[in-house]
Write an enzyme that holds these catalytic residues in place. Structure first.
Site, PDB file in Angstrom:
ATOM      1  N   HIS A 271       0.831  -1.205   0.000  1.00  0.00           N
ATOM      2  CA  HIS A 271       0.000   0.000   0.000  1.00  0.00           C
ATOM      3  C   HIS A 271       0.864   1.252   0.000  1.00  0.00           C
ATOM      4  CE1 HIS A 271      -2.873  -3.015   1.520  1.00  0.00           C
ATOM      5  NE2 HIS A 271      -3.804  -2.235   1.013  1.00  0.00           N
ATOM      6  N   ASP A 344      -4.858  -5.875  -7.898  1.00  0.00           N
ATOM      7  CA  ASP A 344      -5.097  -5.289  -6.587  1.00  0.00           C
ATOM      8  C   ASP A 344      -5.406  -3.818  -6.830  1.00  0.00           C
ATOM      9  OD1 ASP A 344      -5.295  -4.928  -3.854  1.00  0.00           O
ATOM     10  OD2 ASP A 344      -3.363  -5.853  -3.391  1.00  0.00           O
TER      11      ASP A 344
END
Length: 448
Positions: A271, A344
Site C-alpha cells: 500500500h 489489486d
C-alpha cells in the site's frame, strides 16, 4: 519435467469455461488436487489433458451459458467493453444520493449516473465511501446500483476476509480470521466460515468477495499479510484455501484468491511501497504456488494480482500486476487459469511508482489482467485504455478476451441477464443469525 510443467499439464483448462473442473485421466491427481488434500506436489509427468472432439470440455464453448455470453458480447460497443473491465469505488449510501466525491472523480453527482456514464463491470463497497451504514441501507444501495445497470448486471464486491480485513463489520457475523481458522487444522471449518460469510454477502446483494487470501505467510515480519493468511506452511494453507472457495460457491457467490504470485514473504507493505521478493522459480513452485493451484482446482472465479516485484520470475522490475511473464506466463499458461484476473487496488503506491495512472491500466491489461480495481483517476485510466484499443495497441481480440471472462464469471453466478434483487427482510434474518454465530464460536473453540 519441472513442477510448473506438471501444473500446466494437470491443471490447464480448469477455468476455461468459468465453471468446469480440470479434465484429467481417471486416477490422475494434479497439483491442485494434491495441494487441496495437503499432499506435496508430484513432479512426475502426466498425460496431455487436451479435450477430444465431442467431449464435455470440447462442447463447453457451445453450451447455453457460453452462447448467452457471446450474445451479450456481440451487442456491446467498444466503450461498453472498456467500461466492463473497471471496478471503481462509488460514493454515498444510496445509488441516487449526490456526492461531492462522485462529482470530483466522475463528473456526475450520483453513483447511478456514473454507472450510466461509464458502464463499469462492477463496483466495490467500503465504509469510508459511506457505502455501509445498516443492513437495509446496504440492500437498498446494491439494488439501486443494479437498477442503474440494466443491460449487464454488476459485480458488486467487498473485501470481507474476516478478522483484520472486514469491510462490512459490524453488519455481518464476526467470523474468525484466516490465521485462527488455519490453526484448527480443519479445512471443513474454512468451508463453513466461507459459506456463512458468502450467504450473508449474498443477502446484502454483494456477489463477489475478495477472499480467500492464498498467500503463505513465510515472513514473520510481514506487515501487510500476517494473520490474514491461513498459515506459513503451503501444505496446510492450500487445503484451507480450496475449502474456502467451496464454501463461497456453496453460498452462491464468486470468490477471489489473492495475492498472486504470492505476498507472503515481504517486509514492505505494497500500500505504501513496492516489495521485492527474491524467490527463485523452484522456491515459488514449492512455497507460493500450491494454494493458488488448489484454488484453481476448485474453480476459483477470480485471482487478484500482487503489487510485488519478483525479479527471478520477471527481471523487468515491474510489479506482478504489470508483468506478462507472471500473469500470462505463470498464471495463465503454467497454472492453466482462464478465469478473471483482477488487479489489486490501482491506487496503491506499489503499482504507481513507475508509470502514470493511465499507462498502469493499459499495461495491466497487456500483462493479462481483466479487471481494473479502484483506479485513482478513473477518467484517465478509462480514456487511456479506450485510446489503446482504438489505436490497436490493445487488439479488439484481446479486449474481447477479457470482457468474455468477465461475462462468463457473471453467467456462472447467475448475473449475466438480470441481477437478483436482495430482500431487506431476508437480509436482516440471515445476518448475524444464531446459526451463523455458532459457527464462529465453534471455530474459536477449536483454535490452537
Amino acid at each position: 519435467m519441472t513442477g510448473l510443467a506438471v501444473i500446466a499439464t494437470m491443471v490447464a483448462g480448469c477455468a476455461a469455461t468459468g465453471a468446469s473442473a480440470p479434465v484429467r485421466p481417471a486416477g490422475q491427481a494434479g497439483l491442485a488436487d494434491q495441494a487441496a488434500d495437503g499432499v506435496a506436489p508430484s513432479t512426475s509427468a502426466a498425460p496431455s489433458t487436451s479435450a477430444a472432439p465431442g467431449t464435455p470440455a470440447a462442447q463447453a464453448s457451445s453450451s447455453p451459458a457460453a452462447s448467452g455470453v457471446e450474445a451479450v458480447l456481440a451487442k456491446m460497443s467498444v466503450e461498453e467493453k472498456v467500461g466492463q473491465l473497471f471496478m471503481p469505488v462509488l460514493y454515498g449510501p444510496a445509488a441516487d444520493t449526490p456526492s461531492a466525491e462522485n462529482r470530483a472523480r466522475y463528473g456526475v453527482d450520483t453513483s447511478a449516473k456514473m454507472i450510466a456514464k461509464y458502464r463499469p463491470g462492477g463496483v466495490i463497497l467500503f465504509p469510508w465511501a459511506n457505502n455501509v451504514k445498516s443492513v437495509r441501507q446496504v440492500v437498498a444501495l446494491t439494488n439501486g446500483l443494479q437498477e442503474a445497470s440494466p443491460r449487464v448486471p454488476l459485480l458488486i464486491g467487498a473485501d470481507q476476509e474476516n478478522g483484520r480485513v472486514s469491510r462490512l463489520a459490524p453488519l455481518v457475523t464476526d467470523m474468525p480470521g484466516a490465521s485462527v481458522i488455519g490453526s484448527t487444522g480443519d479445512p471443513s471449518l474454512a468451508r463453513r466460515a466461507a459459506k456463512v460469510t458468502g450467504t450473508e454477502l449474498k443477502a446484502l446483494g454483494v456477489n463477489l468477495d475478495f477472499s480467500p487470501v492464498a498467500d503463505v505467510n513465510i515472513n514473520p515480519n510481514n506487515p501487510v499479510i500476517g494473520p490474514r493468511a491461513y498459515g506459513s506452511d503451503p501444505r496446510k494453507v492450500a487445503p484451507m484455501v480450496a475449502a474456502a472457495v467451496q464454501g463461497f460457491h456453496d453460498a452462491g457467490i464468486a470468490s477471489t484468491a489473492k495475492h498472486f504470485p504470492g505476498h507472503g514473504d515481504t517486509n514492505v507493505d505494497s500500500h505504501t511501497g513496492l516489495p521485492v521478493i527474491q524467490h527463485s522459480l523452484s522456491q515459488w513452485e514449492k512455497l507460493d504456488a500450491p494454494p493458488f493451484a488448489a484454488a484453481i482446482g476448485k474453480d476459483i472465479d477470480a485471482i487478484m494480482s500482487a503489487h510485488v516485484v519478483m525479479p527471478k520470475l520477471d527481471p523487468s522490475g515491474d510489479p506482478a500486476t504489470l508483468s506478462k511473464p507472471i500473469l500470462t506466463g505463470l498464471l495463465r499458461e503454467k497454472l492453466g487459469f482462464d478465469g478473471v484476473v483482477s488487479t489489486d487496488a490501482l491506487d496503491m503506491a506499489g503499482v504507481r511508482k513507475k508509470y502514470g495512472d493511465g499507462q498502469v491500466a493499459v499495461r495491466a491489461i497487456q500483462a493479462g489482467a481483466d479487471m481494473l480495481l479502484m483506479p485513482p483517476n478513473y477518467s484517465k485510466a478509462y480514456e487511456a485504455l479506450l485510446g489503446a484499443v482504438r489505436s490497436g495497441k490493445i487488439s479488439t481480440a484481446r479486449l474481447d478476451q477479457s470482457v468474455r471472462r468477465m461475462l462468463k464469471l457473471k453467467a456462472a453466478r447467475g448475473l449475466l441477464v438480470k441481477a437478483p434483487v436482495a430482500d431487506p427482510d431476508e437480509a436482516e434474518r440471515v445476518l448475524r443469525s444464531a446459526e451463523h454465530r455458532k459457527v464462529a464460536q465453534l471455530i474459536n473453540s477449536r483454535a490452537r
